[in-house]
Design a protein around this motif. Structure first.
Motif, PDB file in Angstrom:
ATOM      1  N   GLY A  97      49.866 154.046   7.426  1.00 50.78           N
ATOM      2  CA  GLY A  97      50.499 153.488   6.735  1.00 50.78           C
ATOM      3  C   GLY A  97      51.142 152.890   6.944  1.00 50.78           C
ATOM      4  O   GLY A  97      51.247 151.659   7.865  1.00 50.78           O
ATOM      5  N   PHE A  98      51.979 152.199   5.425  1.00 52.02           N
ATOM      6  CA  PHE A  98      52.562 150.682   6.140  1.00 52.02           C
ATOM      7  C   PHE A  98      54.086 151.086   4.700  1.00 52.02           C
ATOM      8  O   PHE A  98      53.879 151.902   4.112  1.00 52.02           O
ATOM      9  CB  PHE A  98      52.324 149.616   4.896  1.00 52.02           C
ATOM     10  N   LYS A  99      55.231 150.475   5.520  1.00 52.14           N
ATOM     11  CA  LYS A  99      56.150 150.499   5.367  1.00 52.14           C
ATOM     12  C   LYS A  99      56.709 149.160   5.389  1.00 52.14           C
ATOM     13  O   LYS A  99      57.091 148.452   5.919  1.00 52.14           O
ATOM     14  CB  LYS A  99      57.210 151.952   5.534  1.00 52.14           C
ATOM     15  N   GLY A 100      57.599 149.281   3.699  1.00 50.86           N
ATOM     16  CA  GLY A 100      58.014 147.548   3.711  1.00 50.86           C
ATOM     17  C   GLY A 100      59.035 147.648   2.354  1.00 50.86           C
ATOM     18  O   GLY A 100      59.036 148.409   1.515  1.00 50.86           O
ATOM     19  N   SER A 101      60.038 146.861   2.897  1.00 47.54           N
ATOM     20  CA  SER A 101      61.406 146.853   1.663  1.00 47.54           C
ATOM     21  C   SER A 101      61.775 145.171   1.909  1.00 47.54           C
ATOM     22  O   SER A 101      61.632 144.468   2.915  1.00 47.54           O
ATOM     23  CB  SER A 101      62.480 147.275   2.016  1.00 47.54           C
ATOM     24  N   GLY A 102      62.905 144.493   1.121  1.00 45.29           N
ATOM     25  CA  GLY A 102      62.679 143.619   0.894  1.00 45.29           C
ATOM     26  C   GLY A 102      63.790 143.378  -0.731  1.00 45.29           C
ATOM     27  O   GLY A 102      63.753 144.241  -1.485  1.00 45.29           O
ATOM     28  N   ASN A 103      63.387 141.915  -0.968  1.00 45.00           N
ATOM     29  CA  ASN A 103      63.238 141.262  -2.772  1.00 45.00           C
ATOM     30  C   ASN A 103      62.812 140.703  -2.894  1.00 45.00           C
ATOM     31  O   ASN A 103      61.954 139.736  -2.238  1.00 45.00           O
ATOM     32  CB  ASN A 103      65.330 141.112  -2.857  1.00 45.00           C
ATOM     33  N   THR A 104      62.699 140.397  -4.103  1.00 46.63           N
ATOM     34  CA  THR A 104      62.402 139.595  -5.113  1.00 46.63           C
ATOM     35  C   THR A 104      63.459 138.699  -6.394  1.00 46.63           C
ATOM     36  O   THR A 104      64.254 139.348  -6.756  1.00 46.63           O
ATOM     37  CB  THR A 104      60.985 139.551  -6.507  1.00 46.63           C
ATOM     38  N   TYR A 105      63.680 137.501  -6.175  1.00 44.74           N
ATOM     39  CA  TYR A 105      64.862 136.267  -7.085  1.00 44.74           C
ATOM     40  C   TYR A 105      63.524 135.578  -7.669  1.00 44.74           C
ATOM     41  O   TYR A 105      62.872 135.188  -7.737  1.00 44.74           O
ATOM     42  CB  TYR A 105      65.910 136.232  -6.618  1.00 44.74           C
ATOM     43  N   LYS A 106      65.134 135.570  -9.174  1.00 50.36           N
ATOM     44  CA  LYS A 106      64.367 134.284 -10.365  1.00 50.36           C
ATOM     45  C   LYS A 106      65.918 133.606 -10.756  1.00 50.36           C
ATOM     46  O   LYS A 106      67.290 134.176 -11.035  1.00 50.36           O
ATOM     47  CB  LYS A 106      63.909 135.124 -11.918  1.00 50.36           C
ATOM     48  N   LEU A 107      66.091 132.574 -11.120  1.00 56.30           N
ATOM     49  CA  LEU A 107      67.366 131.729 -10.828  1.00 56.30           C
ATOM     50  C   LEU A 107      66.127 131.010 -12.136  1.00 56.30           C
ATOM     51  O   LEU A 107      65.171 130.055 -12.150  1.00 56.30           O
ATOM     52  CB  LEU A 107      67.275 131.032 -10.238  1.00 56.30           C
ATOM     53  N   SER A 108      66.862 130.209 -13.177  1.00 55.35           N
ATOM     54  CA  SER A 108      66.304 129.281 -14.173  1.00 55.35           C
ATOM     55  C   SER A 108      67.643 128.789 -15.358  1.00 55.35           C
ATOM     56  O   SER A 108      68.605 129.843 -15.538  1.00 55.35           O
ATOM     57  CB  SER A 108      65.319 130.783 -15.484  1.00 55.35           C
TER      58      SER A 108
END
Length: 789
Positions: free
Chosen positions: A517-528
């Motif tokens: 299995g795989f486990k991952g976490s984090g964030n994506t972001y956007k600036l405009s």
């Protein structure tokens, strides 16, 4: 493909308008009308929900192509192949209906499509509900559709992990309590080099009370075939253990049981039902369900060594795809904030079979006994592939949206998704002796049987702030946690006795030799930032990121693969000119793809997923629409340069990628990424006129696509070769009167032998010298009649 249909709405002559800033088309004779300040014809406002709120497309600071209902009807769009050809930033590879993978802006390694491999790089949504599946995309029949939205670039902030390269959204027409509406469309068609087909479609919108309405949609279709399985024979001369041939021990077989002209026909049917209930002035509830069933025969790829649109297959080919999605949408207000809950449950069953005889022909079995039946006779070693997959997907999203007329605006919420795939892949030789047969199987030389589970948890939010009346800043973020697991068996008979194999058998498997299995976490972001330097002209700049989770490989001893990410730098413009009679939109982009995931065939032709280093994609995309009286012109195009920026190194003795390989890369830095053409574009011209009491039109369109690389690694790419550039021309004409319409169309009028992708039915390192080509539709013509009530 750019063909035109004139069904669907009341006709207007005053120079129809474009209902889409994407590609071509202005809808049937029935285009909605807008007026310029000078009271002449003008372009229609295009409304989208790409940022999860209703907006004019010209105010959305991202690259969006929107194919309206008019545009879809103009081009006889009924399936995935039809509308993706109208989206220049989109590329795909396919093995036939319901067997395709979708990409934006060249963000593809060409190695997707494995049930136990990477998740897709592009998301697909039906209304508010995700429809993305591992392996192959669902092919939604396009009828009674409001629009198709193609969002280029990473959309991870609002749409999650499967939107690394972009998101495709199919928006259906919803129940309407204000009026009764119904209609039907009948089409008969035929391939110039193939057989005939036809479609019957219909819908009804019925207000039950002032607060309740139901919308029902149904269709049935038969698609003719155009690929011939030609009569053939094949002789196997068996090899002794000492490596010499024994001509006396030879077997000749033929494919008379399966040979047939135009054998890739298909039949489909399905329907959609939605019930809208207005609980009060603020709250409504809409349950809905869609079901489709498509049974396709034959193969949709041909073998150029046999001839154009010809193959010689010795085993059955078919794909039976049945799926449904039930959804529940609850909309309302808390104060002046909009609240939306969207939940869905998806189920899909796919049974398929394919001729796998090229594997038999090209692969060295390293043994003489396999070719005997154990009773003193010869065994036909021709291999067949069959698979059975059962998918499920459950999703829930709760979203809050602030008023759109405030200078500070917010949209955000919570998301959860769980999807599963239970797969059984059989690689069979009929009569295979027990010495080589996988335990618990009837005739499998190789078997994959397992269960995959993917989960996604997320919280997201986006804020827009008007720091000036014409200057807006946007910031968004998505926090996520992704989990996936795979448990099952994959291998030969010997693999069922490996030290890591855990007995006893489970769910009919010989044993379990994969449990990872795989486990991952984090964030994506956007600036405009977007700046309206004039009321109808906007410039914007966007920085956004995307993410795709990693996973584990099915072959013992091969390392897991890590997540890959995408960083997108984009600047664009949305402009209208000359009293809104001319529209010009576009964007330039530069995308950095880190640790891209790639499926590479290793020992025994078994594919594993690796992180192939980094790549970039840079380019420009643009769209133009112009209405001049009764003449409508439109066009769009995309130029993409997508390449590796680091070497992809070969495998070591343990089938893992070596860390450094100066001068010995399997794909060196600078290698072009596969599948996406460097240029893809189209143009349409339509003239509306009135003659003899009938609203009438004629239309012509052209589509061009440059060549594509077929594989990432150099050796396999050279075996398969590149696809060829092609240009197609489409023509149509029609009339309308009162509530009926009639049109005729001719697509690929000059029968260009265009190639969309090149692939092979087994790993290219074994079968690549006999590439299989997925063609564009050959010459295709039809007649269509429709009525509205």
């Amino acid at each position: 493909m750019i063909g035109i249909c004139i069904s669907r709405r009341k006709c207007h002559l005053a120079g129809a308008l474009l209902a889409s800033t994407a590609i071509a088309g202005f809808g049937p004779l029935a285009h909605a009308q807008a007026e310029s300040a000078g009271n002449g014809p003008a372009l229609e406002e295009v409304v989208v929900t790409a940022q999860k709120r209703v907006q004019n497309l010209q105010n959305v600071p991202i690259s969006v192509s929107a194919l309206s209902a008019d545009t879809l009807a103009d081009h006889q769009v009924q399936n995935f192949d039809d509308y993706t050809l109208l989206l220049p930033s989109v590329s795909y590879q396919s093995f036939g209906p319901g067997q395709s993978q979708l990409y934006f802006r060249g963000i593809t390694s060409g190695g997707d499509g494995l049930h136990s491999g990477s998740t897709p790089t592009s998301g697909v949504y039906l209304d508010e509900t995700p429809l993305t599946t591992v392996a192959n995309n669902v092919d939604v029949h396009v009828y009674d559709i409001a629009r198709v939205e193609a969002l280029s670039g990473p959309q991870g902030t609002l749409f999650g992990a499967s939107s690394l390269s972009g998101t495709l959204r199919i928006i259906t027409n919803q129940p309407d309590t204000s009026q009764f509406e119904a209609g039907y469309d009948l089409e008969a068609n035929d391939y110039g080099q193939g057989s005939a087909g036809g479609t019957a479609e219909g819908f009804v919108n019925e207000p039950i009370t002032d607060h309740i309405a139901i919308r029902l949609v149904g269709y049935i279709e038969h698609d003719g075939g155009y690929i011939d399985n030609v009569p053939s024979t094949r002789t196997y001369t068996l090899q002794k253990a000492n490596g010499t041939d024994d001509p006396a021990d030879a077997l000749t077989i033929d494919n008379s049981k399966y040979a047939k002209d135009n054998f890739n026909d298909s039949d489909g049917y399905g329907g959609r039902a939605a019930l809208k209930i207005d609980l009060n002035d603020s709250w409504s509830i809409t349950p809905s369900i869609i079901y489709q069933n498509e049974q396709s025969n034959g193969t949709f790829l041909y073998d150029p060594a046999i001839g154009y649109l010809k193959v010689n297959h010795f085993r059955p080919d078919y794909n039976n795809d049945s799926w449904y999605q039930s959804a529940l949408t609850i909309q309302g207000k808390i104060g002046n904030w909009d609240v939306l809950y969207a939940g869905g449950y998806f189920g899909r069953t796919v049974d398929s079979a394919a001729d796998y005889s090229y594997y038999t022909v090209f692969y060295d079995y390293n043994g003489y006994e396999r070719f005997h039946n154990g009773h003193g006779g010869l065994l036909d070693p021709t291999m067949a592939y069959t698979s059975a997959d059962e998918y499920t997907k459950e999703s829930h999203e709760l979203r809050f949206t602030s008023p759109s007329d405030s200078s500070l605006r917010f949209v955000g919420g919570l998301f959860y998704e769980r999807q599963t795939d239970q797969e059984i892949d059989n690689y069979e030789i009929n009569g295979l002796t027990a010495r080589y047969r996988v335990p618990s199987s009837v005739s499998d030389l190789f078997l994959t049987q397992g269960t995959r589970i993917d989960k996604d948890y997320a919280a997201f939010g986006q804020v827009d702030y008007d720091i000036l009346a014409n200057l807006t800043l946007t910031a968004g973020v998505r926090f996520f946690r992704a989990e996936n697991s795979y448990e099952g068996f994959s291998g030969y008979k010997a693999d069922a006795h490996a030290a890591s194999c855990v007995p006893p058998a489970v769910d009919g498997r010989p044993c379990t030799n994969i449990d990872a299995g795989f486990k991952g976490s984090g964030n994506t972001y956007k600036l405009s930032a977007s700046w309206k330097f004039e009321p109808d002209k906007m410039l914007y700049a966007t920085l956004s990121t995307g993410y795709r989770p990693g996973g584990s490989n099915r072959v013992q001893g091969i390392d897991p693969y890590g997540s890959d990410t995408l960083t997108n730098y984009e600047a664009g413009w949305k402009t209208s000119w000359f009293d809104n009679t001319f529209r010009l939109n576009g964007a330039v982009f530069y995308e950095l793809w880190h640790d891209l995931q790639y499926g590479l065939s290793g020992q025994n032709g078994i594919t594993s997923i690796y992180n192939a280093g980094s790549a970039h994609s840079k380019g420009v995309e643009g769209e133009a629409d112009w209405v001049i009286g009764d003449l409508e012109l439109s066009g769009s195009g995309t130029y993409v340069d997508a390449r590796l920026t680091t070497d992809f190194c070969p495998l070591d003795a343990n089938q893992n990628v070596v860390e450094s390989c100066p001068g010995a890369a399997t794909a060196p830095a600078g290698t072009r990424l596969p599948v996406m053409p460097a240029f893809k574009g189209n143009a349409t011209a339509r003239y509306n006129f009135y003659i003899g009491g009938f609203n009438s039109y004629v239309q012509a369109g052209a589509m061009h696509q440059s060549d594509t690389r077929s594989y990432l690694t150099t050796y396999e790419a050279n075996l398969l070769g590149n696809t060829h550039a092609f240009t197609t021309f489409d023509f149509s004409a029609g009339v309308a009167h009162d509530n009926w319409t009639l049109d005729v169309f001719l697509q690929n009028a000059f029968d260009d032998h265009g190639e969309l992708s090149r692939n092979s039915f087994c790993t290219p390192s074994i079968c690549g010298s006999r590439p299989q080509i997925y063609p564009i539709k050959p010459q295709f013509f039809g007649i269509r009649f429709g009525q509205r009530f």
